[in-house]
Each structure stands twice: as C-alpha cells, then as structure tokens.
Enzyme design. Structure first.
Site, PDB file in Angstrom:
ATOM      1  N   CYS A 125       0.754   3.814  -9.177  1.00 40.50           N
ATOM      2  CA  CYS A 125       1.417   5.112  -9.018  1.00 40.50           C
ATOM      3  C   CYS A 125       1.583   5.371  -7.522  1.00 40.50           C
ATOM      4  O   CYS A 125       1.756   4.427  -6.754  1.00 40.50           O
ATOM      5  CB  CYS A 125       0.642   6.228  -9.731  1.00 40.50           C
ATOM      6  SG  CYS A 125      -1.025   6.488  -9.123  1.00 40.50           S
ATOM      7  N   ALA A 126       1.522   6.627  -7.105  1.00 43.60           N
ATOM      8  CA  ALA A 126       1.821   6.979  -5.721  1.00 43.60           C
ATOM      9  C   ALA A 126       0.794   6.440  -4.729  1.00 43.60           C
ATOM     10  O   ALA A 126       1.150   5.955  -3.669  1.00 43.60           O
ATOM     11  CB  ALA A 126       1.939   8.491  -5.581  1.00 43.60           C
TER      12      ALA A 126
END
Length: 133
Positions: A89-90
């Site tokens: 993810c981020a």
C-alpha cells in the site's frame, strides 16, 4: 546505567534467529521485489491495494491493482492455488497491505507484504509507472 536500548536485554541468539527467520515468512522488502521483477520472471503476483486514484497516479511497475474488498475466490480463480501474492500500500503509515494479506490468508492463499510500500519503493530510488490520465 543502561540506555533505553539495552535496558531490556536482547533475546538470546537462538531466539533472535527464530524470530527473524519467522518474520521473513510474512514480509519481503522493496529491493527484493525490484530484483525479482527485474528478472522478468517473478515467482509471485504483486498486488497494489491502494485506491484506484492512487494506483493511477503511479504504482510499482508490474503490479496488479486489486482492492481488499474485491479479493474473493472468483477474482483469484485464474491463479493456481500455490500462487504467492505480495501486497503493498502507501507505506509504513498504512495498514492496507496487512489487511489485504489477512484477506488472502483467509482465502487460503500464500501471501507476504512488501514492507515500505510505495514510500519504501521511492526511497530506494525505484521509479513508479507514470501517472495514467
């Protein structure tokens, strides 16, 4: 007087070895993912689990976009049961990779997370795909 680092003694070497070996069953890092993708024949499927907008703004080359809520057996049916999935993810401030990994594990799929996510990827100096317009 011991520092905050050594106030709690480190684990015995045998326990440390078991712990670190065990942790690598659950995670990999950006460098190892990059190396495998660069080979042209990665032995895993890399899943970007961020929003469609973030994926379109730039993602790890070769990653497939799949939101956790879309992770159902019918969406994974094209992958053999022993396919290893790697989620990201981020970055370290986001738990989306862990949540997606939990979902894949619930579906009986082998899974790891790519620690660092997009933040780690960029920190290593690796390029993201150009934004899609």
């Amino acid at each position: 007087m011991p520092s905050l680092v050594t106030a709690v003694a480190p684990a015995p070497s045998t326990a440390a070895l078991a712990h670190f070996e065990h942790s690598l069953q659950f995670e990999t890092d950006c460098w190892d993912v990059h190396d495998a993708l660069s080979s042209g024949q990665p032995d895993f499927v890399l899943l970007d689990v961020r929003s469609a907008e973030h994926y379109a703004a730039g993602h790890v080359p070769g990653a497939t976009h799949l939101l956790r809520g879309k992770m159902v057996e019918s969406r994974l049916a094209d992958y053999p049961a022993d396919t290893v999935f790697v989620t990201y993810c981020a970055g370290p401030h986001c738990n989306g990779a862990q949540r997606a990994a939990m979902r894949l594990a619930q579906l009986g799929r082998p899974v790891k997370i790519m620690i660092g996510g997009v933040t780690g990827w960029v920190d290593e100096g690796f390029a993201l795909t150009p934004p899609q317009t």
